[in-house]
Every structure is written in C-alpha cells, then in structure tokens.
Design an enzyme around this catalytic site. Structure first.
Site, PDB file in Angstrom:
ATOM      1  N   SER A 136       5.952  23.611 -17.206  1.00  0.00           N
ATOM      2  CA  SER A 136       7.329  23.919 -17.634  1.00  0.00           C
ATOM      3  C   SER A 136       8.285  23.121 -16.773  1.00  0.00           C
ATOM      4  CB  SER A 136       7.604  25.408 -17.434  1.00  0.00           C
ATOM      5  OG  SER A 136       8.974  25.681 -17.600  1.00  0.00           O
ATOM      6  N   TYR A 151       7.012  32.706 -11.492  1.00  0.00           N
ATOM      7  CA  TYR A 151       6.785  31.774 -12.605  1.00  0.00           C
ATOM      8  C   TYR A 151       7.070  30.341 -12.175  1.00  0.00           C
ATOM      9  CZ  TYR A 151       6.928  29.716 -17.295  1.00  0.00           C
ATOM     10  OH  TYR A 151       6.698  28.930 -18.406  1.00  0.00           O
TER      11      TYR A 151
HETATM   12  N1  LIG Z   1       8.255  29.396 -24.760  1.00  0.00           N
HETATM   13  C1  LIG Z   1       8.862  28.582 -23.914  1.00  0.00           C
HETATM   14  O1  LIG Z   1      10.097  28.374 -24.012  1.00  0.00           O
HETATM   15  C2  LIG Z   1       8.089  27.874 -22.829  1.00  0.00           C
HETATM   16  C3  LIG Z   1       8.804  27.011 -21.976  1.00  0.00           C
HETATM   17  C4  LIG Z   1       8.114  26.333 -20.979  1.00  0.00           C
HETATM   18  C5  LIG Z   1       6.749  26.497 -20.842  1.00  0.00           C
HETATM   19  N2  LIG Z   1       6.085  27.354 -21.673  1.00  0.00           N
HETATM   20  C6  LIG Z   1       4.637  27.483 -21.475  1.00  0.00           C
HETATM   21  O2  LIG Z   1       3.972  27.258 -22.704  1.00  0.00           O
HETATM   22  C7  LIG Z   1       2.740  28.003 -22.757  1.00  0.00           C
HETATM   23  C8  LIG Z   1       2.710  28.851 -24.017  1.00  0.00           C
HETATM   24  O3  LIG Z   1       3.860  29.671 -24.028  1.00  0.00           O
HETATM   25  P1  LIG Z   1       4.300  30.576 -25.273  1.00  0.00           P
HETATM   26  O4  LIG Z   1       5.773  30.522 -25.313  1.00  0.00           O
HETATM   27  O5  LIG Z   1       3.497  30.250 -26.456  1.00  0.00           O
HETATM   28  O6  LIG Z   1       3.901  32.021 -24.687  1.00  0.00           O
HETATM   29  P2  LIG Z   1       3.445  33.356 -25.418  1.00  0.00           P
HETATM   30  O7  LIG Z   1       3.960  33.404 -26.803  1.00  0.00           O
HETATM   31  O8  LIG Z   1       3.814  34.442 -24.462  1.00  0.00           O
HETATM   32  O9  LIG Z   1       1.843  33.204 -25.486  1.00  0.00           O
HETATM   33  C9  LIG Z   1       1.110  33.167 -24.308  1.00  0.00           C
HETATM   34  C10 LIG Z   1      -0.348  32.925 -24.657  1.00  0.00           C
HETATM   35  O10 LIG Z   1      -1.098  32.882 -23.440  1.00  0.00           O
HETATM   36  C11 LIG Z   1      -2.205  33.793 -23.567  1.00  0.00           C
HETATM   37  N3  LIG Z   1      -2.668  34.309 -22.279  1.00  0.00           N
HETATM   38  C12 LIG Z   1      -1.974  34.921 -21.307  1.00  0.00           C
HETATM   39  N4  LIG Z   1      -2.792  35.276 -20.295  1.00  0.00           N
HETATM   40  C13 LIG Z   1      -4.045  34.857 -20.646  1.00  0.00           C
HETATM   41  C14 LIG Z   1      -5.315  34.936 -20.041  1.00  0.00           C
HETATM   42  N5  LIG Z   1      -5.515  35.531 -18.852  1.00  0.00           N
HETATM   43  N6  LIG Z   1      -6.381  34.385 -20.684  1.00  0.00           N
HETATM   44  C15 LIG Z   1      -6.224  33.788 -21.891  1.00  0.00           C
HETATM   45  N7  LIG Z   1      -5.044  33.717 -22.536  1.00  0.00           N
HETATM   46  C16 LIG Z   1      -3.969  34.242 -21.914  1.00  0.00           C
HETATM   47  C17 LIG Z   1      -1.652  34.917 -24.444  1.00  0.00           C
HETATM   48  O11 LIG Z   1      -2.723  35.709 -24.949  1.00  0.00           O
HETATM   49  P3  LIG Z   1      -2.479  37.294 -25.312  1.00  0.00           P
HETATM   50  O12 LIG Z   1      -1.886  37.315 -26.689  1.00  0.00           O
HETATM   51  O13 LIG Z   1      -3.841  37.856 -25.220  1.00  0.00           O
HETATM   52  O14 LIG Z   1      -1.540  37.836 -24.272  1.00  0.00           O
HETATM   53  C18 LIG Z   1      -0.946  34.072 -25.505  1.00  0.00           C
HETATM   54  O15 LIG Z   1      -1.869  33.554 -26.410  1.00  0.00           O
HETATM   55  C19 LIG Z   1       2.725  28.848 -21.465  1.00  0.00           C
HETATM   56  O16 LIG Z   1       1.927  28.214 -20.497  1.00  0.00           O
HETATM   57  C20 LIG Z   1       4.181  28.855 -21.041  1.00  0.00           C
HETATM   58  O17 LIG Z   1       4.352  29.085 -19.662  1.00  0.00           O
HETATM   59  C21 LIG Z   1       6.715  28.030 -22.663  1.00  0.00           C
END
Ligand SMILES: NC(=O)c1ccc[n+]([C@@H]2O[C@H](COP(=O)([O-])OP(=O)(O)OC[C@H]3O[C@@H](n4cnc5c(N)ncnc54)[C@H](OP(=O)(O)O)[C@@H]3O)[C@@H](O)[C@H]2O)c1
Length: 229
Positions: A136, A151
């Site tokens: 991120s 984070y």
């Molecule tokens: N959304 C944003 O604006 C944003 C910005 C910068 C970076 N990111 C990064 O992008 C990535 C995806 O984010 P997102 O927005 O799609 O988040 P999200 O909707 O909260 O989804 C998170 C995913 O990670 C999985 N997860 C969490 N802990 C886990 C574990 N111990 N083992 C396996 N899977 C696990 C969750 O599974 P469960 O459903 O089982 O919980 C879910 O599939 C993350 O690394 C996040 O930090 C996102």
C-alpha cells in the site's frame, strides 16, 4: 495462458483479480480461508471456469504446509494479496493493541513470506517466475503522515520484504515487486474510495505483466506510477 495463484481471493481486490485474470484467458488458483463461505467466488468458478479454489490461511503454518503439499501446479505468478487493516487512529487510539499489531504484522508481512517460501519450488518450475506483493502507499516511509500504525508499519515491512526477496531471488531468475492497488471500494477501502475493484484489478494485472528481471524490486501503483520507499 498463465497460471496465477492469488491469496485472499474470496472478496475485494483478490476476487476482482481472479475474475479479470480468467477473462484474460489465464487459469487461477484462488485461495480462501474458508471455502464454505466463499460464495461469490464459487459462483464465479461455476460461471466462467478456469478457477481452482483451495483453502489457505496465510498465518497458519499447518494450513500453509497442507496447501503447499496439495499444490502440484507451477504458478507463473504468485499474487500475495491477503491482508488486514484493523485500526486507523493516532498514537492514543486504544485499538493499537498487541493483538492488532500481531494480526497486522503476521498477516501482512509474515503471511507473504511463509507462502512465498512454501511455494518457491513451484515458482521455480514455472515459465513466468514472478511474485507480486500487494502492499500500500500507506507503507511508504517517505510519505508517512502518522496514524494507523500497525497497518502502515506492516505495509512498509511488506515493501521491505519484496525488496529483500527481489535481491535474494534475482540469481534464481525470479522477479518480485510491491504494489499499491489504489484506494479501492472494498470492505477495507470503504464506499467512498476512489476506484472500483475492477479498475484496480486490471491495472495491477497489467503491472504484473510488466514485471521482469529488469524491473525487479519495483514499488509502484496500479497505474505504474513509482511510489517513494
Ligand atoms: N482497498 C484498498 O483501498 C487498499 C488500499 C491499499 C492496499 N490494499 C491492500 O490490498 C489487499 C486486498 O485488500 P481488499 O481491499 O481487497 O481487502 P478486503 O476486501 O478486506 O479483503 C481482504 C482479503 O484478505 C483475506 N485475508 C485476511 N487475512 C487472511 C489470512 N490470514 N489468510 C488468508 N486470507 C486472509 C480476506 O479473507 P476473509 O474473507 O477470510 O477475511 C479477504 O479475502 C490487502 O493486502 C490490502 O492491504 C487495499
């Protein structure tokens, strides 16, 4: 046609990357913590095919070992996308508990490391030989404004992990990059975020395509703009 392995593929950006990759003609090993609850992913797999769903909790050593043992494929691209963002406040926010620190550091840093190490023999057998860590812009130390300490620290460490892996795996012909997916409308990003999961997924996949031994160690966003370390 490439074989792509994506962690955290049941929702958010992981699900959108799975959909986009299969539409591009690639096959996806989509990993989820609990296959029973991965309804949207299961529907997608039935609808368009090309998706193998497998269980993987990235912070559970037994789960990682069982997953590695069950994975005979040689993924061209490993996308370490699973992540958590559990507390957002300033230094006095009581949410910055030991538990929150443990959860962030384990999931966002140790998780990508453990999965990479377990899958290394498979990646080495592939043609593509690429690893993408979804970090991120909040992990940029140069752009650090304060707040969301677990984070931000974990995502900075994820970039550091990508850089170290890039150096160690260079002689083995494996390219590694760290990426910012944009501010994305997911459970994590919230409804007022800038872009859709689809736009982020398309951008990220094209950046992963561009990743090579020449650009290994990169830290950039979904549009290809470099992010300061
Ligand atoms: N959304 C944003 O604006 C944003 C910005 C910068 C970076 N990111 C990064 O992008 C990535 C995806 O984010 P997102 O927005 O799609 O988040 P999200 O909707 O909260 O989804 C998170 C995913 O990670 C999985 N997860 C969490 N802990 C886990 C574990 N111990 N083992 C396996 N899977 C696990 C969750 O599974 P469960 O459903 O089982 O919980 C879910 O599939 C993350 O690394 C996040 O930090 C996102």
């Amino acid at each position: 046609m490439a074989c792509i392995l994506i962690t955290g593929a049941n929702r958010g950006i992981g699900l959108a990357m799975t959909r986009a990759a299969v539409r591009h003609g690639d096959s996806v090993i989509a990993t989820v913590r609990d296959a029973q609850k991965a309804t949207a992913l299961m529907l997608l797999a039935e609808e368009i095919g090309g998706i193998t769903i497998r269980e993987l909790d990235v912070v559970d050593e037994n789960s990682v070992a069982a997953f590695a043992a069950a994975t005979t494929e040689a993924p061209d691209l490993l996308i370490l996308n699973a992540g958590v963002f559990n507390v957002r406040g300033g230094i006095e926010d009581p949410g910055h508990s030991v538990e929150a620190w443990r959860d962030s550091l384990m999931t966002n840093v140790a998780g990508p490391f453990l999965v990479t190490r377990a899958l290394l023999p498979n990646i080495e057998r592939s043609e593509g030989r690429k690893i993408a860590i979804v970090s991120s812009i909040m992990g940029s130390s140069e752009r650090a404004p304060g707040n969301a300490y677990p984070y931000r620290s974990s995502k900075a460490a994820a970039v550091n992990l990508a850089r170290n892996l890039a150096a160690e795996l260079k002689p083995r012909g494996i390219a590694v990059g760290a990426y910012h997916p944009g501010w994305v409308r997911t459970d994590m990003g919230g409804d007022s975020a800038d872009i859709s999961p689809e736009e982020s997924a398309e951008g990220l996949l094209s950046r992963f395509d561009a990743l090579s031994m020449r650009t290994t160690g990169v830290f950039e966003d979904y549009r290809g703009d470099a992010i300061p370390f």
